[in-house]
Scaffold this motif. Structure first.
Motif, PDB file in Angstrom:
ATOM      1  N   UNK A 192       0.800  -0.798  -0.239  1.00  0.00           N
ATOM      2  CA  UNK A 192      -0.092   0.166   0.597  1.00  0.00           C
ATOM      3  C   UNK A 192       1.150   1.387  -0.247  1.00  0.00           C
ATOM      4  N   UNK A 193       1.846   1.274   0.347  1.00  0.00           N
ATOM      5  CA  UNK A 193       2.938   2.715   0.898  1.00  0.00           C
ATOM      6  C   UNK A 193       3.533   2.794  -0.606  1.00  0.00           C
ATOM      7  N   UNK A 194       4.291   1.629  -1.233  1.00  0.00           N
ATOM      8  CA  UNK A 194       4.736   1.872  -2.451  1.00  0.00           C
ATOM      9  C   UNK A 194       3.636   1.623  -3.595  1.00  0.00           C
ATOM     10  N   UNK A 231       1.799   1.482 -12.250  1.00  0.00           N
ATOM     11  CA  UNK A 231       2.366   1.058 -12.940  1.00  0.00           C
ATOM     12  C   UNK A 231       1.056  -0.186 -13.675  1.00  0.00           C
ATOM     13  N   UNK A 232      -0.012  -0.046 -12.558  1.00  0.00           N
ATOM     14  CA  UNK A 232      -1.441  -1.200 -12.778  1.00  0.00           C
ATOM     15  C   UNK A 232      -1.436  -2.271 -11.865  1.00  0.00           C
ATOM     16  N   UNK A 233       0.029  -2.829 -11.139  1.00  0.00           N
ATOM     17  CA  UNK A 233       0.550  -3.615 -10.906  1.00  0.00           C
ATOM     18  C   UNK A 233       0.007  -3.765  -9.620  1.00  0.00           C
ATOM     19  N   UNK A 234      -1.094  -2.505  -9.114  1.00  0.00           N
ATOM     20  CA  UNK A 234      -1.570  -2.983  -8.267  1.00  0.00           C
ATOM     21  C   UNK A 234      -3.088  -2.545  -8.103  1.00  0.00           C
ATOM     22  N   UNK A 235      -4.435  -2.854  -7.734  1.00  0.00           N
ATOM     23  CA  UNK A 235      -5.247  -1.996  -7.862  1.00  0.00           C
ATOM     24  C   UNK A 235      -6.278  -2.474  -6.434  1.00  0.00           C
TER      25      UNK A 235
END
Length: 120
Positions: free
Chosen positions: A46-48, A59-63
């Protein structure tokens, strides 16, 4: 330059707060995900994610998985956009001839006064 650095530190602090809020909303869902964790915990992910949103480098790696999570990310992106505009305004206003001592609060007040009508 000192004002911009102070504003950036405040921006990073807000990013940490956004990450904590996001973790409180979506952290449990990320910890229980079957696809595996990239980091050591859901909080560092979440911090990243908020760090990337704060610098507009997603970058779309986390949603986000919930509506509340999406709302938090949208608010963080909104704040990130206005931070960049304010940082540029701090530099520009400080270079105006005859300008009194420039403060972060003073530039924010000018922006709110001038930009508010566009949101109404």
């Amino acid at each position: 330059l000192v004002l911009v650095a102070q504003a950036y530190v405040f921006h990073l602090l807000l990013s940490f707060i956004w990450a904590a809020l996001f973790y409180a909303v979506d952290g449990k869902q990320w910890e229980e995900a079957e696809d595996g964790s990239i980091g050591a915990s859901a909080f560092d992910e979440a911090l990243w994610m908020m760090f990337c949103v704060a610098h507009q480098l997603t970058f779309g790696e986390f949603t986000p998985g919930t509506e509340a999570g999406r709302a938090i990310v949208c608010l963080a992106a909104f704040e990130a956009y206005w931070f960049q505009v304010m940082a540029m305004a701090l530099v520009l206003v400080s270079q105006l001839a005859g300008e009194r001592r420039v403060t972060i609060l003073g530039v924010c007040q000018r922006f709110l006064k001038l930009a508010w009508p566009s949101f109404v």
